[in-house]
Design a protein around this motif. Structure first.
Motif, short mmCIF file in Angstrom:
data_model
loop_
_atom_site.label_atom_id
_atom_site.label_comp_id
_atom_site.label_asym_id
_atom_site.label_seq_id
_atom_site.Cartn_x
_atom_site.Cartn_y
_atom_site.Cartn_z
N VAL A 36 0.86 -1.18 0.00
CA VAL A 36 0.00 0.00 0.00
C VAL A 36 0.89 1.23 0.00
O VAL A 36 2.11 1.13 0.21
N ASN A 37 0.29 2.40 -0.18
CA ASN A 37 1.11 3.61 -0.15
C ASN A 37 1.50 3.94 1.29
O ASN A 37 0.90 3.47 2.26
N PHE A 38 2.53 4.74 1.43
CA PHE A 38 3.10 5.07 2.75
C PHE A 38 2.08 5.73 3.66
O PHE A 38 2.02 5.45 4.86
N SER A 39 1.23 6.57 3.11
CA SER A 39 0.22 7.28 3.91
C SER A 39 -0.77 6.31 4.55
O SER A 39 -1.06 6.39 5.75
N LEU A 40 -1.31 5.36 3.76
CA LEU A 40 -2.25 4.38 4.30
C LEU A 40 -1.56 3.47 5.31
O LEU A 40 -2.11 3.15 6.37
N TYR A 41 -0.34 3.05 5.00
CA TYR A 41 0.45 2.21 5.90
C TYR A 41 0.56 2.87 7.29
O TYR A 41 0.26 2.26 8.31
#
Length: 184
Positions: A36-41
């Protein structure tokens, strides 16, 4: 196969040694890509009010032409973990039993069996550097694994990099594994 979740649940409850896991990712041309993207992670990782316990694990997994991976363990400072003066190493074989692809939700639910084996004669072509934070839900039924992964292709031992030389090209993986007694 995309609509066999009830069969996955039944099979898990019949064999407690199987791993029931939900992976977040994306589908490209009907192929699942974990991550997933860093923000969602970070958004999910920082949801501490849902969890009761946190553990940390750093490993390098060597994978290649078979289902067996060689795993080396490291401490929180990325130093070798030693047991009786030797680096802690295991060989693990993973067999996929069945899976369900939820294309609309970008999820893959899978059932697999992981067993430790004594050795491996396979040729390793990739080193996967993993920094994992595991968080357990308050009811103790689920473990969320948040893993920063960096994969490096290897052709010889000289291609294996020390932790501080691995370029920060991370894939951010989230896996949710059932660790309770009965899945309903």
């Amino acid at each position: 196969m995309s609509n066999n979740i009830p069969q996955l649940v039944i099979a898990k409850n019949e064999n407690k040694n199987l791993e029931f896991e939900i992976r977040l990712g994306n589908y490209f041309n009907q192929r699942f890509q974990p991550g997933v993207n860093f923000s969602l992670y970070n958004k999910i990782l920082e949801q501490d009010n849902h969890f009761s316990k946190t553990t940390f694990e750093n490993t390098i997994s060597f994978v290649g032409n078979n289902n067996i991976k060689k795993i080396l363990f490291f401490d929180k400072n990325l130093k070798d973990l030693k047991k009786n003066g030797k680096i802690k190493v295991i060989f693990q074989e993973k067999k996929k039993i069945m899976e369900s692809n939820l294309y609309d939700q970008n999820l893959r639910i899978s059932l697999s069996e992981e067993t430790n084996v004594k050795e491996d004669s396979g040729i390793k072509t990739m080193a996967r550097y993993k920094q994992r934070v595991s968080k357990f839900t308050k009811d103790g039924n689920w473990r969320y694994d948040f893993t920063k992964v960096n994969s490096v292709n290897i052709k010889s031992a000289s291609d294996i990099l020390p932790w501080n030389s691995v370029p920060p090209n991370y894939i951010y993986e989230i896996e949710i594994e059932f660790v309770g007694k009965k899945l309903t």
